[in-house]
Design an enzyme around this catalytic site. Structure first.
Site, mmCIF file in Angstrom:
data_model
loop_
_atom_site.group_PDB
_atom_site.id
_atom_site.type_symbol
_atom_site.label_atom_id
_atom_site.label_comp_id
_atom_site.label_asym_id
_atom_site.label_seq_id
_atom_site.Cartn_x
_atom_site.Cartn_y
_atom_site.Cartn_z
ATOM 1 N N PHE A 480 0.824 -1.217 0.000
ATOM 2 C CA PHE A 480 0.000 0.000 0.000
ATOM 3 C C PHE A 480 0.857 1.264 0.000
ATOM 4 C CE2 PHE A 480 -2.215 -3.018 3.107
ATOM 5 C CZ PHE A 480 -2.730 -3.803 2.096
ATOM 6 N N HIS A 481 1.930 1.268 -0.798
ATOM 7 C CA HIS A 481 2.848 2.409 -0.833
ATOM 8 C C HIS A 481 3.104 2.890 -2.261
ATOM 9 C CE1 HIS A 481 4.661 0.404 3.019
ATOM 10 N NE2 HIS A 481 3.574 1.109 3.300
#
Length: 545
Positions: A480-481
């Site tokens: 989730f980056h």
């Protein structure tokens, strides 16, 4: 100006600055730009003001697929990841992803920022950004040359306790990996207690740390539920933003000075492309008029691909699986949280981290390990197995594989196409397989013998590079980056310059994780907040009066 929420009735026709996106960077930027009282700022957020679960730390599991707080993007299936759609959660409320994330606070390594500066981005070296990181934080465990107290963002070590954690520390030491008292200090390497954005058992999102105090100011107007549909361009200058609330007609607002896009790694390139800024070969087939050709928009996507290993544990009471199995144990954990602000509900996504080298000749760590005292049975609903276990995950800190994010439609409501292109670089493939082997070495060290049971995933029989890589391809997800899709730099392969101004368009900046030239070594939320803080400095310098 009267503060507004979810409506445009009290809105001034023109403000000094419009910020699109109230996430990690945008909320920090809004706070700092309104501090002096000199500037009128309009902050537009497509999501809601809040969610009833968001303040509880364990909400990172509850909101991971909840469309009330999450954009719920999905990647395009690709052969390198077994043709799976990979979920790409992004926060859809004030505070953005800082309101739904795993609450892990990582600055990254000095090397990360020195690399940015070396690529032509003056003012972004570690020496340049360290004062900003210190300004941001209120570090519960004391101040020194590297850490500070008194900032808006509370940071503390995870308070969760388990015999598993001490065993992990001792297992690391047994194979030559030290304990590190502060991975955000002088050195990152080692096994560490997670530093987390939690205060008194509550999440410290940027909505809490930055927006709550700022919204009392008369010169800040916040509008939620406002989906930006396009930037308003007059020639090569951005003069405003068009947006819609629900199915209402489009509203246009103008900025006397600048528009700042802070929508994040997925939505920032989407908004630029919807406005006619980007690659002609992407825009023209969709009927979007090309107003400014900028070939790097939506390119250079990087993210961490996160692979897991799972073990059963022989001792009961060590993991949260049995402590959350059944209504009575879950009720006890909830009661514990209500009365003490401790336990499962108050925990970040991983209470223990490791920043490790897969090869000893490396100068700095190249993987990050997460140690979790539970095993998830249903990833979508975040349900736990009923047998005691632990999960250890790892990702390569600085991946080389590059993907893309581009619009599929001229309709702002349609999600963009996300192509990660994970594992396309040979170094990434080797680092991930080496990382899994290193995790296994930690788990099999003698201090883990009293706790460690059988290896469930990928299983002790998975020993070759091919075995381990197939496990990654079939099971790994994003961490989730997403970053890099509006990359900062001086060349034609970049979107913004070192002052975050969009190349070739006056009055327009991008300030969020999308501007990162390369990936920072760890979770990206701290760096995104720093980008919002630094953007405020540069904007105030450029508009002193």
């Amino acid at each position: 100006m009267q503060a507004a929420q979810g409506n445009s009735g009290a809105m001034a026709a023109e403000v000094d600055f419009i910020i699109v996106g109230a996430g990690s960077a945008g909320a920090a930027l809004a706070n700092r730009l309104t501090e002096s009282g000199k500037h009128k700022v309009l902050l537009l957020e497509a999501g809601a003001a809040s969610h009833p679960y968001s303040r509880m730390p364990a909400s990172f599991g509850l909101l991971i697929s909840d469309p009330a707080a999450n954009w719920c993007y999905k990647s395009t299936p690709e052969p390198a990841t077994a043709n799976r759609e990979i979920a790409v959660p992004r926060g859809k409320l004030l505070g953005g992803s800082s309101s739904i994330n795993g609450l892990v606070y990582v600055r990254g390594q000095p090397l990360d920022y020195d690399t940015w500066a070396q690529r032509g981005n003056r003012g972004w070296s570690f020496d340049d950004v360290l004062p900003i990181f210190k300004r941001m934080e209120n570090y519960e465990h004391g101040a020194d040359d590297m850490r500070a107290q008194g900032g808006p963002l509370h940071v503390c070590e995870s308070y969760d306790q388990s015999p598993l954690y001490e065993s992990i520390f001792r297992a690391g030491e047994a194979i030559g990996i030290r304990r590190n008292p502060d991975y955000n200090g002088a050195e990152q390497e080692g096994f560490v207690r997670t530093q987390t954005t939690i205060k008194n058992g509550f999440r410290q999102s940027t909505a809490v740390a930055y927006l709550e105090p700022a919204r009392k100011r008369p010169n800040l107007q916040v509008v939620t539920g406002a989906l930006a549909t396009r930037l308003i361009l007059e020639g090569k200058r951005c003069v405003g933003v068009a947006y819609r609330i629900a199915n209402s007609e489009e509203v246009e607002v103008r900025a006397g000075r600048e528009v700042i896009v802070s929508c994040g790694g997925v939505a920032a390139p989407q908004l630029l492309e919807l406005s006619g800024i980007g690659r002609p070969d992407v825009l023209k087939p969709l009927g979007i008029e090309v107003k400014h050709e900028l070939s790097a928009v939506g390119e250079n996507l990087r993210d961490h691909i996160n692979a897991r290993m799972v073990w059963r544990l022989k001792q009961r009471g060590v993991s949260y699986n049995e402590r959350m199995a059944g209504l009575i144990p879950r009720g006890w954990q909830f009661l514990r949280y209500l009365t003490t602000r401790r336990g499962f509900m108050a925990m970040p996504s991983a209470p223990i981290l490791g920043f490790l080298k897969t090869r000893q000749e490396l100068e700095t760590p190249d993987i990050q390990v997460h140690v979790m005292p539970y095993v998830i049975r249903d990833a979508k609903r975040r349900l736990l197995h009923d047998w005691p276990g632990m999960t250890m995950t790892c990702y390569q800190l600085r991946p080389e594989s590059l993907g893309t994010i581009h619009v599929r439609s001229s309709d702002a409501r349609e999600h963009p196409e996300i192509r990660f292109n994970f594992l396309s670089d040979a170094l990434d493939r080797q680092t991930m397989t080496d990382g899994l082997r290193l995790i296994r070495k930690v788990a099999e060290a003698a201090p883990m013998d009293p706790l460690r049971g059988e290896e469930v995933e990928p299983g002790s029989g998975a020993t070759s590079d091919e075995d381990l890589l197939n496990h990654v391809r079939n099971t790994a997800n994003t961490a989730f980056h997403p970053v890099g899709t509006c990359r900062m730099g001086p060349g034609e392969d970049c979107v913004v310059d070192s002052r975050l101004r969009v190349h070739g368009i006056a009055g327009l900046r991008v300030a969020d994780a999308s501007i990162m030239p390369t990936m920072v070594s760890g979770n990206t939320n701290a760096a995104a907040i720093m980008i919002g803080e630094k953007a405020s400095d540069m904007i105030r310098e450029d508009h002193p009066n």
